[in-house]
Design an enzyme around this catalytic site. Structure first.
Site, PDB file in Angstrom:
ATOM      1  N   GLY A   1      -2.630  94.602  13.447  1.00  0.00           N
ATOM      2  CA  GLY A   1      -2.075  95.942  13.557  1.00  0.00           C
ATOM      3  C   GLY A   1      -2.176  96.668  12.226  1.00  0.00           C
TER       4      GLY A   1
ATOM      5  N   GLY B   1      -2.920  88.433  13.866  1.00  0.00           N
ATOM      6  CA  GLY B   1      -2.450  89.801  14.105  1.00  0.00           C
ATOM      7  C   GLY B   1      -3.349  90.792  13.399  1.00  0.00           C
TER       8      GLY B   1
ATOM      9  CG  ASP C   1       2.436  98.157   4.038  1.00  0.00           C
ATOM     10  OD1 ASP C   1       3.586  98.183   3.576  1.00  0.00           O
ATOM     11  OD2 ASP C   1       2.130  98.682   5.129  1.00  0.00           O
TER      12      ASP C   1
ATOM     13  CE  LYS D   1       3.700 100.980   7.735  1.00  0.00           C
ATOM     14  NZ  LYS D   1       3.586  99.569   7.362  1.00  0.00           N
TER      15      LYS D   1
ATOM     16  CE1 TYR E   1      11.521  93.744   6.683  1.00  0.00           C
ATOM     17  CE2 TYR E   1      13.620  93.092   7.624  1.00  0.00           C
ATOM     18  CZ  TYR E   1      12.669  94.061   7.367  1.00  0.00           C
ATOM     19  OH  TYR E   1      12.873  95.347   7.791  1.00  0.00           O
TER      20      TYR E   1
ATOM     21  N   GLY F   1       8.793  87.765   4.830  1.00  0.00           N
ATOM     22  CA  GLY F   1       8.263  89.024   4.304  1.00  0.00           C
ATOM     23  C   GLY F   1       9.162  89.843   3.412  1.00  0.00           C
TER      24      GLY F   1
ATOM     25  CB  SER G   1      14.741 101.453   7.470  1.00  0.00           C
ATOM     26  OG  SER G   1      14.105 101.454   6.203  1.00  0.00           O
TER      27      SER G   1
ATOM     28  CB  THR H   1       8.241 102.261   8.931  1.00  0.00           C
ATOM     29  OG1 THR H   1       8.086 100.961   9.462  1.00  0.00           O
ATOM     30  CG2 THR H   1       9.432 102.952   9.554  1.00  0.00           C
TER      31      THR H   1
ATOM     32  CG  ASN I   1       3.326 102.142   2.603  1.00  0.00           C
ATOM     33  OD1 ASN I   1       2.615 102.702   1.772  1.00  0.00           O
ATOM     34  ND2 ASN I   1       4.012 101.053   2.313  1.00  0.00           N
TER      35      ASN I   1
HETATM   36  N1  LIG Z   1       7.356  92.741   5.075  1.00  0.00           N
HETATM   37  C1  LIG Z   1       6.846  93.953   5.034  1.00  0.00           C
HETATM   38  O1  LIG Z   1       6.934  94.679   4.039  1.00  0.00           O
HETATM   39  C2  LIG Z   1       6.105  94.466   6.234  1.00  0.00           C
HETATM   40  C3  LIG Z   1       5.378  95.653   6.162  1.00  0.00           C
HETATM   41  C4  LIG Z   1       4.699  96.097   7.298  1.00  0.00           C
HETATM   42  C5  LIG Z   1       4.781  95.347   8.475  1.00  0.00           C
HETATM   43  N2  LIG Z   1       5.498  94.191   8.497  1.00  0.00           N
HETATM   44  C6  LIG Z   1       5.569  93.372   9.734  1.00  0.00           C
HETATM   45  O2  LIG Z   1       4.263  93.156  10.199  1.00  0.00           O
HETATM   46  C7  LIG Z   1       4.267  92.996  11.614  1.00  0.00           C
HETATM   47  C8  LIG Z   1       3.185  93.877  12.215  1.00  0.00           C
HETATM   48  O3  LIG Z   1       3.468  95.228  11.914  1.00  0.00           O
HETATM   49  P1  LIG Z   1       2.372  96.354  12.227  1.00  0.00           P
HETATM   50  O4  LIG Z   1       2.846  97.580  11.572  1.00  0.00           O
HETATM   51  O5  LIG Z   1       1.026  95.838  11.945  1.00  0.00           O
HETATM   52  O6  LIG Z   1       2.571  96.494  13.834  1.00  0.00           O
HETATM   53  P2  LIG Z   1       1.505  96.968  14.906  1.00  0.00           P
HETATM   54  O7  LIG Z   1       0.526  97.897  14.302  1.00  0.00           O
HETATM   55  O8  LIG Z   1       2.324  97.429  16.066  1.00  0.00           O
HETATM   56  O9  LIG Z   1       0.718  95.625  15.313  1.00  0.00           O
HETATM   57  C9  LIG Z   1       1.356  94.620  16.051  1.00  0.00           C
HETATM   58  C10 LIG Z   1       0.533  93.344  16.054  1.00  0.00           C
HETATM   59  O10 LIG Z   1       1.260  92.348  16.791  1.00  0.00           O
HETATM   60  C11 LIG Z   1       0.453  91.906  17.916  1.00  0.00           C
HETATM   61  N3  LIG Z   1       1.313  91.662  19.056  1.00  0.00           N
HETATM   62  C12 LIG Z   1       2.360  92.414  19.489  1.00  0.00           C
HETATM   63  N4  LIG Z   1       2.893  91.874  20.589  1.00  0.00           N
HETATM   64  C13 LIG Z   1       2.172  90.757  20.871  1.00  0.00           C
HETATM   65  C14 LIG Z   1       2.241  89.760  21.882  1.00  0.00           C
HETATM   66  N5  LIG Z   1       3.163  89.803  22.857  1.00  0.00           N
HETATM   67  N6  LIG Z   1       1.356  88.740  21.860  1.00  0.00           N
HETATM   68  C15 LIG Z   1       0.406  88.686  20.880  1.00  0.00           C
HETATM   69  N7  LIG Z   1       0.287  89.594  19.882  1.00  0.00           N
HETATM   70  C16 LIG Z   1       1.164  90.630  19.884  1.00  0.00           C
HETATM   71  C17 LIG Z   1      -0.498  93.051  18.182  1.00  0.00           C
HETATM   72  O11 LIG Z   1      -1.610  92.558  18.897  1.00  0.00           O
HETATM   73  P3  LIG Z   1      -2.539  93.555  19.776  1.00  0.00           P
HETATM   74  O12 LIG Z   1      -3.447  94.235  18.796  1.00  0.00           O
HETATM   75  O13 LIG Z   1      -3.228  92.668  20.726  1.00  0.00           O
HETATM   76  O14 LIG Z   1      -1.600  94.535  20.458  1.00  0.00           O
HETATM   77  C18 LIG Z   1      -0.838  93.488  16.740  1.00  0.00           C
HETATM   78  O15 LIG Z   1      -1.739  92.582  16.166  1.00  0.00           O
HETATM   79  C19 LIG Z   1       5.658  93.374  12.088  1.00  0.00           C
HETATM   80  O16 LIG Z   1       6.338  92.186  12.378  1.00  0.00           O
HETATM   81  C20 LIG Z   1       6.291  94.059  10.885  1.00  0.00           C
HETATM   82  O17 LIG Z   1       7.684  93.791  10.827  1.00  0.00           O
HETATM   83  C21 LIG Z   1       6.167  93.744   7.409  1.00  0.00           C
END
Ligand SMILES: NC(=O)c1ccc[n+]([C@@H]2O[C@H](COP(=O)([O-])OP(=O)(O)OC[C@H]3O[C@@H](n4cnc5c(N)ncnc54)[C@H](OP(=O)(O)O)[C@@H]3O)[C@@H](O)[C@H]2O)c1
Length: 281
Positions: free
Chosen positions: A128, A126, A101, A64, A227, A246, A14, A60, A85
């Site tokens: 999530g 995506g 977020d 969440k 990022y 990001g 982090s 994180t 968050n």
């Molecule tokens: N820049 C920032 O401030 C910030 C803040 C928050 C998050 N993020 C980024 O956002 C991204 C998602 O985070 P999250 O918290 O939403 O995670 P999450 O809740 O675990 O969701 C993960 C997402 O990725 C998909 N995924 C994972 N593995 C996959 C694969 N092999 N093939 C296809 N799809 C796949 C999942 O699809 P399924 O639903 O099908 O499993 C879901 O849509 C991460 O990369 C994180 O680093 C960035």
């Protein structure tokens, strides 16, 4: 002064302590922000500790949604999105939660592309926690259309249903990220393409969709919530499309958390330097 924290599993990577402590130090409040590795089974014990010892904390992955049952008060959009968050702990140990977020994403889009979200058409790859929280925020801020492609299409359909209940005039659509025909049709009408899967974090990850669908004539801006310089960002830049990773989203979600906790203005450039591990001037 009580401490602040970020919790996650894992949490070692982090950048929040560097970023938040830069803000606290700017305001001569020391370096009270720490990170705690909290596994899912330990969340209840952590909450009891937080009520006594902390003034606020960030959540994180994977906390969440799991934190929500422990909170005394939750912002309605964060509750609907099931994504918190930022938690504030008052002097009596009462916990209130929200998500910053979406604010982070909106401000990052403005900083990187000089464009506002009101009236804009979004395509999410995506669905999530990050997509949930940010889609609710964008809808609240007047987005015209949100299209969601996700590997597990049922999750995209559930999010679209929740959004349509809260925002009846919002245009919504869902698809599989493998449905090239639909994605290509969406891209032709999209202002912002938001990559919100975790694909791209690891070198060996496949692309989140067929990158050949990106073409230089598109009018969209590409934002990857990750990022790092992902293959998606490299491809978009090669084609001359506006593209950004990001880090600004991370910065502005943290800045909003700081302001919620302290009521003080977030020192953006100091936080940016702290996030990047650079000494601030
Ligand atoms: N820049 C920032 O401030 C910030 C803040 C928050 C998050 N993020 C980024 O956002 C991204 C998602 O985070 P999250 O918290 O939403 O995670 P999450 O809740 O675990 O969701 C993960 C997402 O990725 C998909 N995924 C994972 N593995 C996959 C694969 N092999 N093939 C296809 N799809 C796949 C999942 O699809 P399924 O639903 O099908 O499993 C879901 O849509 C991460 O990369 C994180 O680093 C960035």
């Amino acid at each position: 002064m009580r401490n602040y924290a970020v919790i996650g599993d894992p949490v070692e990577h982090s950048r929040s302590p560097g970023m938040q402590n830069a803000a606290f130090e700017f305001h001569h409040l020391g370096s009270p922000y720490v990170k705690y590795h909290v596994r899912p089974a330990e969340l209840g014990d952590f909450v009891e500790f937080a009520k006594r010892q902390l003034a606020g904390f960030n959540c994180t992955v994977p906390h969440k949604a799991a934190i929500i049952p422990f909170l005394d008060e939750v912002d309605p959009d964060a509750l609907a999105a099931q994504s918190v968050n930022t938690v504030t702990v008052d002097e009596n140990g009462r916990l209130s939660g929200t998500s910053t977020d979406g604010y982070g994403l909106e401000t990052a889009l403005r900083e990187n592309f000089g464009k506002d979200v009101e009236g804009a058409e979004f395509c999410f790859i995506g669905c999530g926690g990050a997509a949930h929280a940010t889609a609710f925020h964008l809808a609240r801020r007047g987005a015209k259309t949100i299209r969601i492609a996700n590997r597990t299409i049922e999750k995209a359909e559930e999010l679209a249903e929740k959004l349509s209940k809260c925002f009846p005039s919002l245009e919504l659509d869902t698809a599989s990220p493998r449905d090239n025909g639909t994605l290509s049709d969406w891209f032709a009408r999209t202002n912002f393409l938001i990559q919100a899967t975790s694909l791209g974090l690891k070198f060996a990850d496949p692309p989140p969709f067929d990158l050949e669908l990106l073409t230089p004539d598109l009018k969209l801006a590409v934002f990857d919530t990750i990022y790092l310089d992902t293959p998606l960002l490299k491809r978009a830049k090669e084609l001359g499309l506006p593209a950004a990773g990001g880090s600004a989203m991370l910065l502005y979600q943290g800045a909003k958390s700081f302001e919620i906790w302290t009521g003080l203005p977030a020192p953006i450039e100091e936080m940016r330097a702290g996030m990047e591990g650079k000494p601030s001037c």
